[in-house]
Structures are given as C-alpha cells and as structure tokens.
Design a protein around this motif. Sequence first.
Motif, PDB file in Angstrom:
ATOM      1  N   PHE A   1     -40.083   0.406  -9.028  1.00  0.00           N
ATOM      2  CA  PHE A   1     -41.150  -0.530  -8.677  1.00  0.00           C
ATOM      3  C   PHE A   1     -42.411   0.180  -8.216  1.00  0.00           C
ATOM      4  CE2 PHE A   1     -37.166  -2.900  -7.843  1.00  0.00           C
ATOM      5  CZ  PHE A   1     -37.270  -3.766  -8.915  1.00  0.00           C
ATOM      6  N   GLY A   2     -42.405   1.514  -8.232  1.00  0.00           N
ATOM      7  CA  GLY A   2     -43.594   2.285  -7.887  1.00  0.00           C
ATOM      8  C   GLY A   2     -43.695   2.692  -6.427  1.00  0.00           C
ATOM      9  N   ALA A   3     -42.666   2.458  -5.635  1.00  0.00           N
ATOM     10  CA  ALA A   3     -42.687   2.817  -4.216  1.00  0.00           C
ATOM     11  C   ALA A   3     -42.080   4.201  -4.002  1.00  0.00           C
ATOM     12  CB  ALA A   3     -41.919   1.784  -3.400  1.00  0.00           C
ATOM     13  N   ILE A   4     -42.725   5.003  -3.178  1.00  0.00           N
ATOM     14  CA  ILE A   4     -42.173   6.310  -2.819  1.00  0.00           C
ATOM     15  C   ILE A   4     -41.047   6.073  -1.816  1.00  0.00           C
ATOM     16  CG2 ILE A   4     -42.629   8.512  -1.684  1.00  0.00           C
ATOM     17  CD1 ILE A   4     -45.492   8.313  -2.795  1.00  0.00           C
TER      18      ILE A   4
ATOM     19  N   PRO B   1     -44.403   1.518 -13.364  1.00  0.00           N
ATOM     20  CA  PRO B   1     -43.495   0.680 -12.576  1.00  0.00           C
ATOM     21  C   PRO B   1     -43.167  -0.622 -13.302  1.00  0.00           C
ATOM     22  CG  PRO B   1     -45.303   1.466 -11.227  1.00  0.00           C
ATOM     23  CD  PRO B   1     -45.620   1.829 -12.642  1.00  0.00           C
ATOM     24  N   ARG B   2     -41.983  -1.127 -13.052  1.00  0.00           N
ATOM     25  CA  ARG B   2     -41.546  -2.392 -13.646  1.00  0.00           C
ATOM     26  C   ARG B   2     -41.748  -3.515 -12.645  1.00  0.00           C
ATOM     27  NH1 ARG B   2     -36.449  -0.682 -17.215  1.00  0.00           N
ATOM     28  NH2 ARG B   2     -37.280   1.326 -17.800  1.00  0.00           N
ATOM     29  N   ARG B   3     -41.915  -4.689 -13.155  1.00  0.00           N
ATOM     30  CA  ARG B   3     -42.043  -5.855 -12.292  1.00  0.00           C
ATOM     31  C   ARG B   3     -40.718  -6.595 -12.292  1.00  0.00           C
ATOM     32  NH1 ARG B   3     -48.020  -8.055 -13.887  1.00  0.00           N
ATOM     33  NH2 ARG B   3     -49.075  -6.180 -13.228  1.00  0.00           N
ATOM     34  N   PRO B   4     -40.329  -7.134 -11.142  1.00  0.00           N
ATOM     35  CA  PRO B   4     -39.083  -7.911 -11.098  1.00  0.00           C
ATOM     36  C   PRO B   4     -39.183  -9.137 -12.001  1.00  0.00           C
ATOM     37  CG  PRO B   4     -39.971  -7.548  -8.893  1.00  0.00           C
ATOM     38  CD  PRO B   4     -40.982  -7.043  -9.855  1.00  0.00           C
ATOM     39  N   GLU B   5     -38.086  -9.510 -12.574  1.00  0.00           N
ATOM     40  CA  GLU B   5     -38.028 -10.711 -13.414  1.00  0.00           C
ATOM     41  C   GLU B   5     -38.281 -11.928 -12.529  1.00  0.00           C
ATOM     42  OE1 GLU B   5     -37.870 -13.226 -16.367  1.00  0.00           O
ATOM     43  OE2 GLU B   5     -37.702 -11.083 -16.709  1.00  0.00           O
ATOM     44  N   PRO B   6     -39.327 -12.722 -12.816  1.00  0.00           N
ATOM     45  CA  PRO B   6     -39.635 -13.881 -11.959  1.00  0.00           C
ATOM     46  C   PRO B   6     -38.482 -14.865 -11.823  1.00  0.00           C
ATOM     47  CG  PRO B   6     -41.426 -13.471 -13.490  1.00  0.00           C
ATOM     48  CD  PRO B   6     -40.284 -12.566 -13.877  1.00  0.00           C
ATOM     49  N   SER B   7     -37.666 -15.004 -12.849  1.00  0.00           N
ATOM     50  CA  SER B   7     -36.567 -15.961 -12.772  1.00  0.00           C
ATOM     51  C   SER B   7     -35.531 -15.548 -11.722  1.00  0.00           C
ATOM     52  CB  SER B   7     -35.896 -16.125 -14.130  1.00  0.00           C
ATOM     53  OG  SER B   7     -35.300 -14.910 -14.526  1.00  0.00           O
ATOM     54  N   ALA B   8     -35.531 -14.287 -11.322  1.00  0.00           N
ATOM     55  CA  ALA B   8     -34.598 -13.837 -10.296  1.00  0.00           C
ATOM     56  C   ALA B   8     -34.913 -14.470  -8.944  1.00  0.00           C
ATOM     57  CB  ALA B   8     -34.633 -12.319 -10.179  1.00  0.00           C
ATOM     58  N   PHE B   9     -36.137 -14.967  -8.795  1.00  0.00           N
ATOM     59  CA  PHE B   9     -36.543 -15.568  -7.525  1.00  0.00           C
ATOM     60  C   PHE B   9     -36.663 -17.090  -7.629  1.00  0.00           C
ATOM     61  CE2 PHE B   9     -38.255 -11.270  -7.780  1.00  0.00           C
ATOM     62  CZ  PHE B   9     -37.646 -10.714  -6.674  1.00  0.00           C
ATOM     63  N   ASP B  10     -36.202 -17.658  -8.712  1.00  0.00           N
ATOM     64  CA  ASP B  10     -36.306 -19.090  -8.952  1.00  0.00           C
ATOM     65  C   ASP B  10     -35.134 -19.804  -8.283  1.00  0.00           C
ATOM     66  OD1 ASP B  10     -36.766 -21.616  -9.868  1.00  0.00           O
ATOM     67  OD2 ASP B  10     -36.392 -21.173 -11.977  1.00  0.00           O
ATOM     68  N   ASP B  11     -35.398 -20.462  -7.160  1.00  0.00           N
ATOM     69  CA  ASP B  11     -34.340 -21.153  -6.411  1.00  0.00           C
ATOM     70  C   ASP B  11     -33.737 -22.302  -7.208  1.00  0.00           C
ATOM     71  OD1 ASP B  11     -34.574 -19.475  -4.268  1.00  0.00           O
ATOM     72  OD2 ASP B  11     -35.993 -20.747  -3.207  1.00  0.00           O
TER      73      ASP B  11
END
Length: 87
Positions: free
Chosen positions: A32-35, A65-75
């Motif tokens: 995700f690009g974080a050290i 960096p990759r972005r998290p899949e938005p559906s992973a946060f879809d309640d």
Amino acid sequence: MTTSTHTLTNGLQNFIFEVTEDVCLIKFVNCFGAITETMEFTIEEGRKQWKLALDCGCERGYTNPRRPEPSAFDDNRWEAELALAQG
C-alpha cells in the motif's frame, strides 16, 4: 553528505536502499506504499543484502502501491451474505 537511492521490488513489496558515505538504510515498503520497517547496515552488509535480494528473485525498480478493493469495505455485502445463509 551525498545520498544515493536505489530500489528493488518483488512485485508486491518494495525495498528502498539509501546509501550514504558510511551507512546503508534499507526501507521496507508494503503493497500500500507505507514504510513498515527501516534497517541500518554498513555499506558492505548493504551490498550483501542487495545481492541476496536479487538472488531471491527481486528486480530493480519499483511497483506502484495497490489500492484496497472497495468491496472489501462494503458492509451491505456482508449483510446480504448473512441473510442468504439464514435463509
């Protein structure tokens, strides 16, 4: 003091080598690009780490960096699956 920067990637993580006159800092960058970690080595040990990384399949360069899949946060998705499971 002059610093040169070199990067290696394994396709998912990146490794930034910052080399000064007497120290080699290796920064571990997650997908995700974080050290996540920084390690300090002598120049000689830094060269060994560089060679080891290349021998283990890393390549010169940097993977964006990759972005998290938005559906992973879809309640609502979880609620729908729960409703299906409950019948």
